[in-house]
Design an enzyme around this catalytic site. Sequence first.
Site, PDB file in Angstrom:
ATOM      1  N   SER A 108     -12.186   6.285 -65.011  1.00 38.31           N
ATOM      2  CA  SER A 108     -10.799   5.803 -65.041  1.00 38.31           C
ATOM      3  C   SER A 108     -10.005   6.319 -63.844  1.00 38.31           C
ATOM      4  O   SER A 108     -10.170   7.466 -63.424  1.00 38.31           O
ATOM      5  CB  SER A 108     -10.126   6.288 -66.326  1.00 38.31           C
ATOM      6  OG  SER A 108      -8.741   6.053 -66.278  1.00 38.31           O
ATOM      7  N   GLN A 128     -12.696   2.589 -61.928  1.00 35.68           N
ATOM      8  CA  GLN A 128     -11.804   1.649 -62.624  1.00 35.68           C
ATOM      9  C   GLN A 128     -10.393   1.728 -62.067  1.00 35.68           C
ATOM     10  O   GLN A 128      -9.855   2.812 -61.840  1.00 35.68           O
ATOM     11  CB  GLN A 128     -11.796   1.971 -64.131  1.00 35.68           C
ATOM     12  CG  GLN A 128     -10.868   1.084 -64.955  1.00 35.68           C
ATOM     13  CD  GLN A 128      -9.499   1.705 -65.169  1.00 35.68           C
ATOM     14  OE1 GLN A 128      -9.372   2.920 -65.253  1.00 35.68           O
ATOM     15  NE2 GLN A 128      -8.463   0.868 -65.244  1.00 35.68           N
ATOM     16  N   TYR A 130      -6.281  -0.011 -62.313  1.00 37.18           N
ATOM     17  CA  TYR A 130      -5.277  -0.899 -62.892  1.00 37.18           C
ATOM     18  C   TYR A 130      -4.526  -1.554 -61.736  1.00 37.18           C
ATOM     19  O   TYR A 130      -4.649  -1.133 -60.581  1.00 37.18           O
ATOM     20  CB  TYR A 130      -4.282  -0.103 -63.752  1.00 37.18           C
ATOM     21  CG  TYR A 130      -4.857   0.449 -65.028  1.00 37.18           C
ATOM     22  CD1 TYR A 130      -5.269  -0.403 -66.043  1.00 37.18           C
ATOM     23  CD2 TYR A 130      -4.948   1.821 -65.238  1.00 37.18           C
ATOM     24  CE1 TYR A 130      -5.773   0.101 -67.236  1.00 37.18           C
ATOM     25  CE2 TYR A 130      -5.447   2.334 -66.434  1.00 37.18           C
ATOM     26  CZ  TYR A 130      -5.860   1.467 -67.429  1.00 37.18           C
ATOM     27  OH  TYR A 130      -6.352   1.966 -68.606  1.00 37.18           O
ATOM     28  N   THR A 156      -9.177  -3.332 -64.705  1.00 41.87           N
ATOM     29  CA  THR A 156      -8.741  -3.532 -66.096  1.00 41.87           C
ATOM     30  C   THR A 156      -7.390  -4.223 -66.082  1.00 41.87           C
ATOM     31  O   THR A 156      -6.427  -3.714 -65.500  1.00 41.87           O
ATOM     32  CB  THR A 156      -8.633  -2.177 -66.826  1.00 41.87           C
ATOM     33  OG1 THR A 156      -9.902  -1.530 -66.752  1.00 41.87           O
ATOM     34  CG2 THR A 156      -8.250  -2.370 -68.284  1.00 41.87           C
ATOM     35  N   LYS A 254     -12.190  -6.314 -66.572  1.00 43.61           N
ATOM     36  CA  LYS A 254     -12.289  -5.823 -67.944  1.00 43.61           C
ATOM     37  C   LYS A 254     -11.053  -6.241 -68.729  1.00 43.61           C
ATOM     38  O   LYS A 254      -9.931  -6.138 -68.217  1.00 43.61           O
ATOM     39  CB  LYS A 254     -12.406  -4.292 -67.913  1.00 43.61           C
ATOM     40  CG  LYS A 254     -12.369  -3.585 -69.242  1.00 43.61           C
ATOM     41  CD  LYS A 254     -12.705  -2.107 -69.051  1.00 43.61           C
ATOM     42  CE  LYS A 254     -12.610  -1.319 -70.327  1.00 43.61           C
ATOM     43  NZ  LYS A 254     -11.230  -0.978 -70.699  1.00 43.61           N
ATOM     44  N   HIS A 278      -9.309  -3.564 -75.030  1.00 45.30           N
ATOM     45  CA  HIS A 278      -8.885  -2.212 -74.657  1.00 45.30           C
ATOM     46  C   HIS A 278      -9.019  -1.258 -75.848  1.00 45.30           C
ATOM     47  O   HIS A 278      -8.180  -0.368 -76.050  1.00 45.30           O
ATOM     48  CB  HIS A 278      -7.444  -2.233 -74.144  1.00 45.30           C
ATOM     49  CG  HIS A 278      -7.183  -1.253 -73.030  1.00 45.30           C
ATOM     50  ND1 HIS A 278      -6.918  -1.633 -71.754  1.00 45.30           N
ATOM     51  CD2 HIS A 278      -7.169   0.101 -73.018  1.00 45.30           C
ATOM     52  CE1 HIS A 278      -6.720  -0.554 -70.999  1.00 45.30           C
ATOM     53  NE2 HIS A 278      -6.879   0.515 -71.747  1.00 45.30           N
ATOM     54  N   GLY A 310     -15.603  -2.261 -77.338  1.00 48.61           N
ATOM     55  CA  GLY A 310     -14.664  -2.214 -78.462  1.00 48.61           C
ATOM     56  C   GLY A 310     -15.392  -2.122 -79.778  1.00 48.61           C
ATOM     57  O   GLY A 310     -16.048  -3.083 -80.201  1.00 48.61           O
TER      58      GLY A 310
HETATM   59  C1  LIG Z   1      -8.179   7.467 -75.255  1.00 49.05           C
HETATM   60  C2  LIG Z   1      -8.539   6.226 -74.515  1.00 49.05           C
HETATM   61  C3  LIG Z   1      -8.227   6.105 -73.163  1.00 49.05           C
HETATM   62  C4  LIG Z   1      -8.565   4.940 -72.461  1.00 49.05           C
HETATM   63  N1  LIG Z   1      -8.284   4.872 -71.127  1.00 49.05           N
HETATM   64  C5  LIG Z   1      -8.684   3.784 -70.436  1.00 49.05           C
HETATM   65  C6  LIG Z   1      -8.508   3.728 -69.036  1.00 49.05           C
HETATM   66  O1  LIG Z   1      -7.982   4.653 -68.419  1.00 49.05           O
HETATM   67  N2  LIG Z   1      -8.942   2.621 -68.384  1.00 49.05           N
HETATM   68  C7  LIG Z   1      -9.538   1.570 -69.047  1.00 49.05           C
HETATM   69  O2  LIG Z   1      -9.932   0.580 -68.426  1.00 49.05           O
HETATM   70  N3  LIG Z   1      -9.719   1.600 -70.372  1.00 49.05           N
HETATM   71  C8  LIG Z   1      -9.335   2.677 -71.079  1.00 49.05           C
HETATM   72  N4  LIG Z   1      -9.562   2.738 -72.409  1.00 49.05           N
HETATM   73  C9  LIG Z   1     -10.284   1.638 -73.059  1.00 49.05           C
HETATM   74  C10 LIG Z   1     -11.804   1.883 -72.999  1.00 49.05           C
HETATM   75  O3  LIG Z   1     -12.311   1.753 -71.699  1.00 49.05           O
HETATM   76  C11 LIG Z   1     -12.549   0.872 -73.865  1.00 49.05           C
HETATM   77  O4  LIG Z   1     -12.112  -0.419 -73.554  1.00 49.05           O
HETATM   78  C12 LIG Z   1     -12.355   1.132 -75.360  1.00 49.05           C
HETATM   79  O5  LIG Z   1     -12.283   2.506 -75.648  1.00 49.05           O
HETATM   80  C13 LIG Z   1     -13.511   0.506 -76.133  1.00 49.05           C
HETATM   81  O6  LIG Z   1     -13.339   0.665 -77.494  1.00 49.05           O
HETATM   82  P1  LIG Z   1     -14.036   1.840 -78.336  1.00 49.05           P
HETATM   83  O7  LIG Z   1     -13.221   3.062 -78.097  1.00 49.05           O
HETATM   84  O8  LIG Z   1     -13.938   1.338 -79.723  1.00 49.05           O
HETATM   85  O9  LIG Z   1     -15.450   1.969 -77.842  1.00 49.05           O
HETATM   86  C14 LIG Z   1      -9.222   3.880 -73.134  1.00 49.05           C
HETATM   87  C15 LIG Z   1      -9.537   4.001 -74.495  1.00 49.05           C
HETATM   88  C16 LIG Z   1      -9.213   5.155 -75.179  1.00 49.05           C
HETATM   89  C17 LIG Z   1      -9.592   5.273 -76.624  1.00 49.05           C
END
Ligand SMILES: Cc1cc2nc3c(=O)[nH]c(=O)nc-3n(C[C@H](O)[C@H](O)[C@H](O)COP(=O)(O)O)c2cc1C
Length: 390
Positions: A108, A128, A130, A156, A254, A278, A310
């Site tokens: 990230s 990754q 934004y 993303t 993403k 997400h 997800g």
């Molecule tokens: C605490 C947390 C922080 C996240 N931070 C980012 C991020 O910085 N960039 C991003 O593309 N997705 C982020 N995500 C989304 C994850 O990349 C991913 O899409 C998601 O966690 C998938 O679902 P799951 O937790 O059920 O596996 C984050 C998710 C969580 C839970």
Amino acid sequence: MAGKWFETVAVAQRRAQQRLPKSVYGALIAGSEKGLSSKDNLDSFDQLGFAPHIAGLCRDRNLSTTVMGQSVSMPVIISPTGVQAVHPDGEVAVARAAASRGVAMGLSSFASRSIEDVTAVNRQVFFQMYWSGDRDTMIERLRRAETAGAKGIILTLDWTFSNGRDWGSPWIPEKIDLKAVVKLAPEVLARPQWLWSFAKTGHLPDLTTPNMAPIGTKPPTFFGAYYEWMQSTLPSWDDVAWLRAQWPGPFMVKGVSRVDDARRVVDLGASALSVSNHGGNNLDGTPAPIRSLPAIVDAVGDQIEVLLDGGVRRGSDVVKALALGARAVMIGRAYLWGLAANGQAGVENVLDVLRGGIESTMLGLGRANIDELSRDDVIAPADFYRSMGS
Ligand SMILES: Cc1cc2nc3c(=O)[nH]c(=O)nc-3n(C[C@H](O)[C@H](O)[C@H](O)COP(=O)(O)O)c2cc1C
């Protein structure tokens, strides 16, 4: 340590809850608004079943594949998360674990460790981003990632800056100063192991984002970086195509839920997309990605690598996603629970649990190779699938 081994991701999550201060655990649970999407991400996998065979099964199974040009030992990738304050080694521990299991990693831009630290221990890193900052700033970040050896970019795009949760959002300080220490003291003191893991390093969590500033300059705090993102212009499809053109290698978008958006992602020349909401942290009410995956695969699966993230918590979830057409899945909370429970070893443990689950599910289905998985392997209730924008 043998005693710290856990047998499922659910056990890792319980350990994480026991170990992390309440606010940190709450930040990982995340979700948005009423939590409809984060709940659906998990429930939808439970609604899918299997039709196993009992003889004629395959002893040797092949789980390896490639994602964005990287050979991986199984169809699982680390999804980018800002893992602020979960563990002192943070993303470096995750990267080491992924490397030891032959798994690629998304890092990230809100990570707590620099891309240079992470690529030093794992050569299969996708950076990754934004849509944050102006074009020059974004190019600077791309060039830094390239210099550090990133093998691809994950852009993303699914974020709506929603900030309310019916169960209450955790309080996260701007930085760990005296005021924050006093306010957090009761919950931190109740979690001495977590406190000790940081105390041993001589550092408290600093909650900064080193990849959001040029090397050698003071990194912004998490909220500073978030503010830049909130103030940034929202990208058009032409903007996204522009960014894609700035990166010579593999490029993933993403956060795709709709077929028409998936087609646009193909048109702008991306190499991969992830069907994702997400982790249910974005627009609440967006269906679980496993529901919209088949329609997207049918529309663009022969032109682009389609991944899903997800709700993946088990090897059998990975197999369900592959059977419905994903090339691989990305995991988020699953590895965060492992990291919180037992650092690098905990993330390795999670990856081993997933691998074991993929193996046994494929054994039951009589499949020797992940390429052989098909929709016939999965039983879905009527009205399970969603096709949006087709
Ligand atoms: C605490 C947390 C922080 C996240 N931070 C980012 C991020 O910085 N960039 C991003 O593309 N997705 C982020 N995500 C989304 C994850 O990349 C991913 O899409 C998601 O966690 C998938 O679902 P799951 O937790 O059920 O596996 C984050 C998710 C969580 C839970």
